[in-house]
Design an enzyme around this catalytic site. Structure first.
Site, PDB file in Angstrom:
ATOM      1  N   GLU A 153       0.822  -1.219   0.000  1.00  0.00           N
ATOM      2  CA  GLU A 153       0.000   0.000   0.000  1.00  0.00           C
ATOM      3  C   GLU A 153       0.854   1.267   0.000  1.00  0.00           C
ATOM      4  OE1 GLU A 153      -3.721   2.201   2.338  1.00  0.00           O
ATOM      5  OE2 GLU A 153      -2.651   0.577   3.334  1.00  0.00           O
ATOM      6  N   LYS A 171      -2.801  -2.097  -2.879  1.00  0.00           N
ATOM      7  CA  LYS A 171      -3.842  -1.189  -2.384  1.00  0.00           C
ATOM      8  C   LYS A 171      -3.405   0.223  -2.739  1.00  0.00           C
ATOM      9  CE  LYS A 171      -6.628   0.150   1.608  1.00  0.00           C
ATOM     10  NZ  LYS A 171      -7.233  -0.270   2.885  1.00  0.00           N
TER      11      LYS A 171
END
Length: 296
Positions: free
Chosen positions: A178, A215
């Site tokens: 992420e 993500k």
């Protein structure tokens, strides 16, 4: 088919979204406040985390919190060690709700350098990963932040994410990388172009048979991450809301056909501790449906 294989199949092709239930120390008071639990309502960290656990348990036990619309859920480390009605949380998610459990493993962010905030060191990571594996957790998530389109900074942040990913993979878990792009960045679109190219380069260098997830912040350029989503090493690309309202995040998500949602604030928007169970269930169900529709 093993649980791991079933979980993998669900994450790769299941219809739905990933619920982010991983607010940690720093973001907990704000999340509780939005839920109607103010700092004056609890005393000390233990009481604060208990209030947060009660909120998460209420969400997880709600009628609509199942794999009909939610394929995975990201847990805070403390939650992984907790139980709901006597059952460990990860076990309850998978066995009772059919939802794949993930664990947030990052310990926060370094100060900004080269326009980015790298991951802080994660002492004891191997032990945490071994515990997670033993508790039936499928994968992990680690968040760092890009604030400016600085090529050196973006390259460094992506390299660090993939370095952590290798440790996670070695433990038999699937990492969600992420590298968030700050939605308020004045060079957001440029940063995203740099990020896409760096991630693609690292994905190409991974061994065959390796699974990772990404993500990413919803991009200014719709479809920017389509190529990453279709990369053979990528199980799924999920989107973070990053501070966008549920409506704006959902609208942006619907422009990106190969991303599904992984929202936290949007999931709990409008929920209140004083609601009856029926009111709570209806409000949560409405949020779940809105995020699900945008994800499919």
């Amino acid at each position: 088919m093993s649980d791991h294989s079933k979980m993998r199949e669900q994450m790769k092709s299941g219809a739905g979204f990933v619920a982010a239930l991983d607010q940690s120390g720093g973001s907990t008071p704000k999340a509780l406040s939005l839920y109607g639990v103010e700092p004056t309502d609890y005393e000390g960290d233990e009481a604060m985390f208990k209030a947060m656990h009660d909120m998460r348990a209420r969400i997880i036990l709600a009628d609509d919190f199942t794999n009909a619309k939610i394929i995975g859920a990201i847990l805070f480390e403390r939650t992984m060690h907790d139980e709901i009605n006597g059952t460990p949380v990860a076990e309850l998610l998978w066995n009772s709700r059919g939802i794949v459990p993930f664990l947030k493993i990052d310990k926060g962010l370094e100060e900004q350098a080269n326009g980015v905030q790298m991951l802080k060191p994660m002492p004891g990571l191997n032990e945490v990963l071994a515990t997670a594996k033993g508790k039936g957790v499928f994968g992990t998530k680690e968040r760092s932040v890009i604030n400016e389109a600085n090529a050196e900074g973006v390259a460094a942040i992506v390299a660090q994410q993939f370095e952590v990913a290798q440790t996670v993979l070695a433990a038999g878990l699937v990492p969600i990388l992420e590298p968030e792009v700050n939605i308020h960045s004045e060079t957001k679109a440029e940063a995203e172009t740099l990020l896409e190219a760096e991630i693609a380069k690292h994905l190409d260098a991974l061994d065959d048979g390796v699974d990772v997830m990404l993500k990413l912040t919803l991009p200014d350029q719709p479809g920017l991450y389509d190529g990453l989503a279709q990369h053979p090493r990528v199980l799924r690309v999920v989107a973070l809301s990053g501070g966008y309202s549920t409506d704006v995040a959902s609208a942006k998500l619907s422009e990106n056909k190969h991303m599904i949602a992984s929202f936290s604030r949007a999931l709990s928007e409008g929920l209140n501790v004083k609601m009856t169970d029926a009111e709570f269930g209806a409000a949560l169900g409405s949020n779940i449906d809105k995020i699900y529709q945008a994800s499919i």
